[in-house]
Design a protein around this motif. Sequence first.
Motif, PDB file in Angstrom:
ATOM      1  N   SER A   1      -3.524 -10.777   2.008  1.00  0.00           N
ATOM      2  CA  SER A   1      -3.205 -12.010   1.276  1.00  0.00           C
ATOM      3  C   SER A   1      -4.261 -12.335   0.215  1.00  0.00           C
ATOM      4  N   GLU A   2      -5.483 -11.872   0.398  1.00  0.00           N
ATOM      5  CA  GLU A   2      -6.556 -12.124  -0.558  1.00  0.00           C
ATOM      6  C   GLU A   2      -6.537 -11.142  -1.735  1.00  0.00           C
ATOM      7  N   GLN A   3      -5.793 -10.044  -1.644  1.00  0.00           N
ATOM      8  CA  GLN A   3      -5.758  -9.037  -2.709  1.00  0.00           C
ATOM      9  C   GLN A   3      -4.973  -9.561  -3.914  1.00  0.00           C
ATOM     10  N   SER A   4      -5.333  -9.042  -5.097  1.00  0.00           N
ATOM     11  CA  SER A   4      -4.603  -9.387  -6.320  1.00  0.00           C
ATOM     12  C   SER A   4      -3.370  -8.511  -6.446  1.00  0.00           C
ATOM     13  N   SER A   5      -2.580  -8.781  -7.471  1.00  0.00           N
ATOM     14  CA  SER A   5      -1.338  -8.010  -7.666  1.00  0.00           C
ATOM     15  C   SER A   5      -1.652  -6.561  -8.040  1.00  0.00           C
ATOM     16  N   LYS A   6      -2.746  -6.339  -8.820  1.00  0.00           N
ATOM     17  CA  LYS A   6      -3.110  -4.967  -9.190  1.00  0.00           C
ATOM     18  C   LYS A   6      -3.528  -4.170  -7.959  1.00  0.00           C
ATOM     19  N   GLN A   7      -4.286  -4.811  -7.078  1.00  0.00           N
ATOM     20  CA  GLN A   7      -4.718  -4.117  -5.866  1.00  0.00           C
ATOM     21  C   GLN A   7      -3.527  -3.800  -4.952  1.00  0.00           C
ATOM     22  N   LYS A   8      -2.575  -4.701  -4.901  1.00  0.00           N
ATOM     23  CA  LYS A   8      -1.384  -4.443  -4.081  1.00  0.00           C
ATOM     24  C   LYS A   8      -0.559  -3.304  -4.655  1.00  0.00           C
ATOM     25  N   ALA A   9      -0.442  -3.264  -6.017  1.00  0.00           N
ATOM     26  CA  ALA A   9       0.302  -2.165  -6.649  1.00  0.00           C
ATOM     27  C   ALA A   9      -0.399  -0.829  -6.433  1.00  0.00           C
ATOM     28  N   ARG A  10      -1.753  -0.831  -6.526  1.00  0.00           N
ATOM     29  CA  ARG A  10      -2.510   0.391  -6.282  1.00  0.00           C
ATOM     30  C   ARG A  10      -2.367   0.844  -4.830  1.00  0.00           C
ATOM     31  N   ALA A  11      -2.328  -0.131  -3.871  1.00  0.00           N
ATOM     32  CA  ALA A  11      -2.195   0.232  -2.450  1.00  0.00           C
ATOM     33  C   ALA A  11      -0.814   0.812  -2.159  1.00  0.00           C
ATOM     34  N   GLN A  12       0.186   0.378  -2.919  1.00  0.00           N
ATOM     35  CA  GLN A  12       1.521   0.940  -2.721  1.00  0.00           C
ATOM     36  C   GLN A  12       1.630   2.351  -3.280  1.00  0.00           C
ATOM     37  N   SER A  13       0.969   2.588  -4.427  1.00  0.00           N
ATOM     38  CA  SER A  13       1.037   3.925  -5.037  1.00  0.00           C
ATOM     39  C   SER A  13       0.134   4.917  -4.296  1.00  0.00           C
ATOM     40  N   ARG A  14      -1.081   4.458  -3.929  1.00  0.00           N
ATOM     41  CA  ARG A  14      -1.997   5.323  -3.198  1.00  0.00           C
ATOM     42  C   ARG A  14      -2.424   4.616  -1.915  1.00  0.00           C
ATOM     43  N   PRO A  15      -1.602   4.619  -0.881  1.00  0.00           N
ATOM     44  CA  PRO A  15      -1.951   3.891   0.351  1.00  0.00           C
ATOM     45  C   PRO A  15      -3.063   4.595   1.121  1.00  0.00           C
ATOM     46  N   LYS A  16      -3.846   3.770   1.816  1.00  0.00           N
ATOM     47  CA  LYS A  16      -4.912   4.286   2.661  1.00  0.00           C
ATOM     48  C   LYS A  16      -4.417   4.332   4.101  1.00  0.00           C
ATOM     49  N   MET A  17      -4.712   5.399   4.763  1.00  0.00           N
ATOM     50  CA  MET A  17      -4.244   5.589   6.139  1.00  0.00           C
ATOM     51  C   MET A  17      -5.329   5.158   7.131  1.00  0.00           C
ATOM     52  N   SER A  18      -4.885   4.997   8.377  1.00  0.00           N
ATOM     53  CA  SER A  18      -5.756   4.681   9.524  1.00  0.00           C
ATOM     54  C   SER A  18      -6.582   3.427   9.291  1.00  0.00           C
ATOM     55  N   LYS A  19      -5.883   2.360   8.871  1.00  0.00           N
ATOM     56  CA  LYS A  19      -6.574   1.089   8.679  1.00  0.00           C
ATOM     57  C   LYS A  19      -6.737   0.343   9.997  1.00  0.00           C
ATOM     58  N   MET A  20      -5.771   0.529  10.894  1.00  0.00           N
ATOM     59  CA  MET A  20      -5.808  -0.175  12.176  1.00  0.00           C
ATOM     60  C   MET A  20      -6.053   0.851  13.269  1.00  0.00           C
ATOM     61  N   ASP A  21      -7.237   1.322  13.339  1.00  0.00           N
ATOM     62  CA  ASP A  21      -7.573   2.335  14.331  1.00  0.00           C
ATOM     63  C   ASP A  21      -7.814   1.680  15.682  1.00  0.00           C
ATOM     64  N   ILE A  22      -7.113   2.161  16.688  1.00  0.00           N
ATOM     65  CA  ILE A  22      -7.308   1.715  18.063  1.00  0.00           C
ATOM     66  C   ILE A  22      -7.572   2.955  18.897  1.00  0.00           C
ATOM     67  N   ASP A  23      -8.429   2.806  19.827  1.00  0.00           N
ATOM     68  CA  ASP A  23      -8.761   3.929  20.685  1.00  0.00           C
ATOM     69  C   ASP A  23      -7.528   4.364  21.467  1.00  0.00           C
ATOM     70  N   TYR A  24      -7.244   5.653  21.456  1.00  0.00           N
ATOM     71  CA  TYR A  24      -6.057   6.165  22.148  1.00  0.00           C
ATOM     72  C   TYR A  24      -6.156   5.995  23.654  1.00  0.00           C
ATOM     73  N   GLN A  25      -7.346   5.973  24.166  1.00  0.00           N
ATOM     74  CA  GLN A  25      -7.522   5.784  25.608  1.00  0.00           C
ATOM     75  C   GLN A  25      -7.072   4.361  26.005  1.00  0.00           C
ATOM     76  N   VAL A  26      -7.369   3.394  25.120  1.00  0.00           N
ATOM     77  CA  VAL A  26      -6.941   2.005  25.389  1.00  0.00           C
ATOM     78  C   VAL A  26      -5.420   1.910  25.385  1.00  0.00           C
ATOM     79  N   LEU A  27      -4.788   2.560  24.408  1.00  0.00           N
ATOM     80  CA  LEU A  27      -3.322   2.555  24.356  1.00  0.00           C
ATOM     81  C   LEU A  27      -2.724   3.252  25.568  1.00  0.00           C
ATOM     82  N   HIS A  28      -3.346   4.369  25.977  1.00  0.00           N
ATOM     83  CA  HIS A  28      -2.842   5.101  27.143  1.00  0.00           C
ATOM     84  C   HIS A  28      -2.915   4.239  28.394  1.00  0.00           C
ATOM     85  N   ASP A  29      -4.057   3.561  28.574  1.00  0.00           N
ATOM     86  CA  ASP A  29      -4.199   2.700  29.769  1.00  0.00           C
ATOM     87  C   ASP A  29      -3.219   1.530  29.733  1.00  0.00           C
TER      88      ASP A  29
END
Length: 435
Positions: free
Chosen positions: A260-288
Motif C-alpha cells: 500500500s505504501e508503494q507508488s504506481s511506478k513501483q507497482k508496475a515494475r513489480a508486475q513486470s519483474r516480480p520478486k519471488m519468495s517474499k513470504m518465506d516460512i520455514d517448511y518444518q513449521v508448515l509440516h508440523d
Amino acid sequence: KMGGHVESALGSEGGAREGGAQRSASEWEAIPQVDGGGGAADKPDYNSSKNKKKKEKKKAKKAAGGGTKDSGAGAAASAPAEATAADLGVEIEYVADSMVDQSDPNFNEWSKIFEHFQKGPKDTAAEAEAEGAEAPSAEEVKKPVAKEAEDSDDEDGEKKKDKLSRKKFKLLNRLSISELKQLVKRPDVVEVWDVTASDPRLLVYLKSYRNSVPVPRHWCNKRKYLQGKRGIEKSAFQLPAFIEATGIAKLRQAYEEKNSEQSSKQKARAQSRPKMSKMDIDYQVLHDAFFKFQTKPTMTKHGDLYYESKELEVKHTERRPGAVSDELKTALGMPMEGVPVPPPWLINMQRYGPPPSYPNLKVPGLNAPIPAGAQFGFHSGGWGKPPVDEFGRPIYGDVFGVTATEAVVDETDVEKKWWGEIEAVESEDEEEEEE
C-alpha cells in the motif's frame, strides 16, 4: 274549334254538378251504395252475429272453468254446441283414448299411472258434488301439491345434511395428537401435522427408526429457503487455529501494508519483474502445522440438517445436568460459603420424583445423601423431607448414605499390558553369544 269543344265540355261537367246538387236526400238514399256507406237500416247483420258468437265463446269458456283452448275452426264450431249443451243441461264427458294395450301384463300399473295424469280439477269437483260436499277451489287443490313439494324439499335437505362431504368425513376419522401419541412407542417424535398423513402410525414408525433422516424443517415455510438471512453481514473467514499458529497471517498483513505504501511506478515494475519468495516460512513449521497440530473441523451428526439461523443458537454441549455453577447460585440467592442451601427445585422433586429424562442423575436430598452440615426439614436452609415408603425405606436411592461403599479394587495386581502384544522371543544364536 278547339276552344269551342273545351267550353262545351266544361259546361256539361258544371251542369252535371249542379244537377247532382239539386237531387233530394231521398233520391240519394234510394241509390244502393257500394262502399257500405248507407243507413243503419240498410246495413247487413254481420257485426251483430259476430258479437253474439264472441259472447257465446266467453260463456263456453266460463262454463268449462278455464279449460284448454282449441285451435282452428274446430274450436269455433264446438263453442256454440257446448253453449247449447250447457243451456239444455246436458253433461259432456270426454273419454281419453287408451294408450296401453289391455293384453299387456303391466296393463294395471300403466293404467294407474295414466289415470293419475288424466284426472284434473273437473274430476275432483264432480266427485265432491257427488258426495254432497262443496267443490274444492283451485287454490285448495294446489295446497296439497305445494305441501308435498315442501316435504320433498325437506327430505332432500335432510339427506344432504346426513350425507357428509369428503373433507368432513376425513376430519371425523382423523386421530387427535394425544391419541396418536398413546398408540405409538415413540411419542417424542410426533409432530402436529403427523395426524394429517394417510397412515400416521407408519409415518411415526419411520421417523423413530434408527438412523432415519428427518425431512428438512423448511418444507412447510411459504418463503424461500434462506430468504430470512438477506441483509445480514457475513462474518469474515477465520483461519483455523493450527494454520494461524504458523504466523502466516502476520506476514501477509505486513506484506499488504508494504504494497500500500508503494507508488504506481513501483507497482508496475513489480508486475513486470516480480520478486519471488517474499513470504518465506520455514517448511518444518508448515509440516508440523498440517501433520501434527491439524484438528478436524466441527461437523454435524448423522441426520442433523442445517436450518436458518442454526449458527446463532446457543450451544449447551458444555452444560451438565445437576451441576450448579457459581453464577447460577448467585442468581438464585444461594450463599457460596457457610451451611449449604438446597436448590429451590428440590421440594418439588421430592414430591413428584426425579426428572424422567435423566434417570441416573444424582440429586442430594432425593436419591443421594445431603452434604455435610445440612439438615432435613422445612426451616430456612432445610433440605425438605426425604421420599420414603411406609416402612421408612428410601424410594429413589440411598438418600441417607447407609449403603456400604463399593470395595476399592487393588490395582497393584492388575497387569497393565497391551492386549494382543507379541512377546519378545530371544533367538538361540544370541544366547550362545552371551555364553
